[in-house]
Write a protein that holds these residues in place. Sequence first.
Motif, PDB file in Angstrom:
ATOM      1  N   ALA A 200       0.848  -1.198   0.000  1.00 58.08           N
ATOM      2  CA  ALA A 200       0.000   0.000   0.000  1.00 58.08           C
ATOM      3  C   ALA A 200       0.878   1.241   0.000  1.00 58.08           C
ATOM      4  N   GLY A 201       1.846   1.233  -0.917  1.00 58.70           N
ATOM      5  CA  GLY A 201       2.683   2.407  -1.100  1.00 58.70           C
ATOM      6  C   GLY A 201       1.992   3.404  -2.015  1.00 58.70           C
ATOM      7  N   ARG A 202       2.755   4.082  -2.845  1.00 57.19           N
ATOM      8  CA  ARG A 202       2.168   5.123  -3.687  1.00 57.19           C
ATOM      9  C   ARG A 202       1.106   4.565  -4.621  1.00 57.19           C
ATOM     10  N   ILE A 203       1.388   3.421  -5.255  1.00 57.33           N
ATOM     11  CA  ILE A 203       0.412   2.837  -6.175  1.00 57.33           C
ATOM     12  C   ILE A 203      -0.708   2.148  -5.410  1.00 57.33           C
ATOM     13  N   GLY A 204      -0.352   1.295  -4.473  1.00 56.69           N
ATOM     14  CA  GLY A 204      -1.366   0.533  -3.752  1.00 56.69           C
ATOM     15  C   GLY A 204      -2.358   1.418  -3.017  1.00 56.69           C
ATOM     16  N   LEU A 205      -1.872   2.466  -2.362  1.00 54.64           N
ATOM     17  CA  LEU A 205      -2.778   3.364  -1.635  1.00 54.64           C
ATOM     18  C   LEU A 205      -3.684   4.107  -2.598  1.00 54.64           C
ATOM     19  N   ARG A 206      -3.142   4.509  -3.742  1.00 56.45           N
ATOM     20  CA  ARG A 206      -3.975   5.174  -4.741  1.00 56.45           C
ATOM     21  C   ARG A 206      -5.063   4.234  -5.251  1.00 56.45           C
ATOM     22  N   VAL A 207      -4.730   2.961  -5.448  1.00 56.66           N
ATOM     23  CA  VAL A 207      -5.734   1.980  -5.860  1.00 56.66           C
ATOM     24  C   VAL A 207      -6.849   1.894  -4.823  1.00 56.66           C
ATOM     25  N   LEU A 208      -6.475   1.835  -3.555  1.00 53.49           N
ATOM     26  CA  LEU A 208      -7.483   1.751  -2.491  1.00 53.49           C
ATOM     27  C   LEU A 208      -8.402   2.969  -2.509  1.00 53.49           C
ATOM     28  N   ARG A 209      -7.815   4.142  -2.703  1.00 56.08           N
ATOM     29  CA  ARG A 209      -8.634   5.364  -2.741  1.00 56.08           C
ATOM     30  C   ARG A 209      -9.581   5.359  -3.944  1.00 56.08           C
ATOM     31  N   LEU A 210      -9.097   4.917  -5.094  1.00 56.77           N
ATOM     32  CA  LEU A 210      -9.936   4.885  -6.288  1.00 56.77           C
ATOM     33  C   LEU A 210     -11.068   3.871  -6.163  1.00 56.77           C
ATOM     34  N   LEU A 211     -10.824   2.779  -5.443  1.00 56.48           N
ATOM     35  CA  LEU A 211     -11.830   1.724  -5.319  1.00 56.48           C
ATOM     36  C   LEU A 211     -12.872   1.994  -4.234  1.00 56.48           C
ATOM     37  N   LYS A 212     -12.564   2.870  -3.301  1.00 58.46           N
ATOM     38  CA  LYS A 212     -13.475   3.124  -2.182  1.00 58.46           C
ATOM     39  C   LYS A 212     -14.905   3.435  -2.642  1.00 58.46           C
ATOM     40  N   PRO A 213     -15.126   4.286  -3.669  1.00 54.72           N
ATOM     41  CA  PRO A 213     -16.513   4.592  -4.068  1.00 54.72           C
ATOM     42  C   PRO A 213     -17.282   3.414  -4.661  1.00 54.72           C
ATOM     43  N   PHE A 214     -16.609   2.317  -4.974  1.00 56.00           N
ATOM     44  CA  PHE A 214     -17.294   1.172  -5.565  1.00 56.00           C
ATOM     45  C   PHE A 214     -18.032   0.324  -4.526  1.00 56.00           C
ATOM     46  N   GLY A 215     -17.911   0.666  -3.257  1.00 54.84           N
ATOM     47  CA  GLY A 215     -18.625  -0.090  -2.235  1.00 54.84           C
ATOM     48  C   GLY A 215     -18.054  -1.455  -1.982  1.00 54.84           C
ATOM     49  N   VAL A 216     -16.720  -1.567  -2.048  1.00 50.16           N
ATOM     50  CA  VAL A 216     -16.040  -2.834  -1.797  1.00 50.16           C
ATOM     51  C   VAL A 216     -15.398  -2.811  -0.419  1.00 50.16           C
ATOM     52  N   GLY A 217     -15.114  -4.002   0.105  1.00 52.41           N
ATOM     53  CA  GLY A 217     -14.285  -4.102   1.298  1.00 52.41           C
ATOM     54  C   GLY A 217     -12.829  -3.993   0.907  1.00 52.41           C
ATOM     55  N   LEU A 218     -12.046  -3.240   1.655  1.00 51.13           N
ATOM     56  CA  LEU A 218     -10.662  -2.961   1.286  1.00 51.13           C
ATOM     57  C   LEU A 218      -9.697  -3.536   2.304  1.00 51.13           C
ATOM     58  N   HIS A 219      -8.683  -4.246   1.797  1.00 43.32           N
ATOM     59  CA  HIS A 219      -7.705  -4.926   2.641  1.00 43.32           C
ATOM     60  C   HIS A 219      -6.311  -4.636   2.112  1.00 43.32           C
ATOM     61  N   TYR A 220      -5.320  -4.661   2.996  1.00 42.46           N
ATOM     62  CA  TYR A 220      -3.949  -4.452   2.515  1.00 42.46           C
ATOM     63  C   TYR A 220      -2.942  -5.199   3.365  1.00 42.46           C
ATOM     64  N   LEU A 221      -1.835  -5.544   2.696  1.00 43.10           N
ATOM     65  CA  LEU A 221      -0.668  -6.166   3.319  1.00 43.10           C
ATOM     66  C   LEU A 221       0.531  -5.297   2.980  1.00 43.10           C
ATOM     67  N   ASP A 222       1.292  -4.905   3.975  1.00 45.64           N
ATOM     68  CA  ASP A 222       2.470  -4.080   3.731  1.00 45.64           C
ATOM     69  C   ASP A 222       3.395  -4.199   4.932  1.00 45.64           C
ATOM     70  N   ARG A 223       4.710  -4.147   4.669  1.00 44.67           N
ATOM     71  CA  ARG A 223       5.645  -4.212   5.786  1.00 44.67           C
ATOM     72  C   ARG A 223       5.722  -2.885   6.530  1.00 44.67           C
ATOM     73  N   THR A 253      -4.624  -7.540  -5.859  1.00 43.40           N
ATOM     74  CA  THR A 253      -3.793  -6.760  -6.757  1.00 43.40           C
ATOM     75  C   THR A 253      -2.391  -6.624  -6.178  1.00 43.40           C
ATOM     76  N   LEU A 254      -1.393  -6.892  -7.010  1.00 38.63           N
ATOM     77  CA  LEU A 254       0.005  -6.852  -6.592  1.00 38.63           C
ATOM     78  C   LEU A 254       0.595  -5.489  -6.931  1.00 38.63           C
ATOM     79  N   ASN A 255       1.074  -4.786  -5.916  1.00 38.20           N
ATOM     80  CA  ASN A 255       1.626  -3.450  -6.105  1.00 38.20           C
ATOM     81  C   ASN A 255       2.932  -3.275  -5.338  1.00 38.20           C
ATOM     82  N   CYS A 256       3.685  -4.352  -5.219  1.00 40.96           N
ATOM     83  CA  CYS A 256       4.917  -4.329  -4.432  1.00 40.96           C
ATOM     84  C   CYS A 256       6.141  -4.395  -5.337  1.00 40.96           C
ATOM     85  N   PRO A 257       7.292  -3.928  -4.859  1.00 42.42           N
ATOM     86  CA  PRO A 257       8.520  -4.026  -5.656  1.00 42.42           C
ATOM     87  C   PRO A 257       8.973  -5.475  -5.782  1.00 42.42           C
ATOM     88  N   LEU A 258       9.734  -5.746  -6.834  1.00 38.67           N
ATOM     89  CA  LEU A 258      10.382  -7.040  -6.995  1.00 38.67           C
ATOM     90  C   LEU A 258      11.777  -6.984  -6.402  1.00 38.67           C
TER      91      LEU A 258
END
Length: 400
Positions: A200-223, A253-258
């Motif tokens: 949930a870095g720059r990309i992952g957090l932005r994805v979460l914000r964009l998806l919030k209005p869709f009425g979904v449950g939001l979950h994240y994994l991050d160190r 959705t995968l949004n982590c570095p390799l």
Amino acid sequence: MAKVVCVLYDDPVGGYPTSYARDDVPQPKIYPDGQTLPTPQAIDFKPGALLGSVSGELGLRKFLESNGHQLVVTSSKDGEDSVLDRELPDAEIVISQPFWPAYMTAERIARAKKLKLIVTAGIGSDHTDLQAAIENNITVAEVTYCNSNAVAEHVVLSILALVRNFIPSHNIILQGGWNIADAVSRSYDLEAMQVGTVAAGRIGLRVLRLLKPFGVGLHYLDRHRLPRAVEEELDLTYHDNLESLVKISDVVTLNCPLHPETEHMINEKTLNFFKRGSYLVNTARGKLVDRDALVGALESGQLAGYAGDVWFPQPPAKDHPWRTAPHHALTPHISGTSLSAQTRYAAGVREILESYFEKRPIRNEYLVVQGGKLAGVGAHSYSEGDATGGSEEAARFEKA
């Protein structure tokens, strides 16, 4: 004088554009975390032009040659007789993109005795052996945040394309049909589904914000756990391990570095933790996913669909099994190289080069490796090590 080798993807099949669909490219004034957009002293291109392919040259030729430097631009990067390998021995700077990466392996770095700087025109520097760069005191930099929001938009696009079965439905029209039952037999509402992001870095957090209005449950994994205020604002559920996240998620959705710790994190074992019929979206790096395990999960129905914008190696061979796997929404690596994003990452590369040549500090947020250690964004996002192993297979793309 410095030799600069710039590896970019090929020009359009139909020729370099003489005009564009739009006359302007709206740009944000500032990135969401307060970071400013690239601030070079000047640019020698028109915003919105195709800069990421060979003829675009990232808009660098006038700047470099007017200052006495040599610029070599090529798409030839793989195989024994590539232009990249021929030019490496006396190159001081290598520039490439994640979409068409110059795989800077330890072997290549060893041959490049004059190499001082490796620049990623975009974000994600895993195509460089970071351990080798550290050991050889080579600076590695990328244009942090330049295309993060562009990638996040592509994630949302990909999720909707999979869940709503858009691509097969569109193909029915192209084929002259009107088979509504066929189109909707794999179509669902995104609303009320559970969506989990790995990182949930720059990309992952932005994805979460964009998806919030869709009425979904939001979950994240991050160190790095997000601030409580952000979790409460978006009603996020935090998970401290992959199994916990994917077991609850309808979409992952995968949004982590390799890096070595995340390589093949999605494999035969971890795919068994997914809900049957869930969807996987990957705009991060292809090597996060075990190639053959993914095909098996799509064929068995464990996954209902896969949208991948990233492959390993890039470009993939023409017989790569993902191309013919069922129920996918795969694209070449385009999510972060929209014309809007190219304006930003070309300007960012120019800013990095200006700093380097003028012996000024490169922005800390652009640094991945400097002074023989991880630095800047690199210290936050990467681990020391090599993720380039197997990249030589990219040479099969031309031969296939």
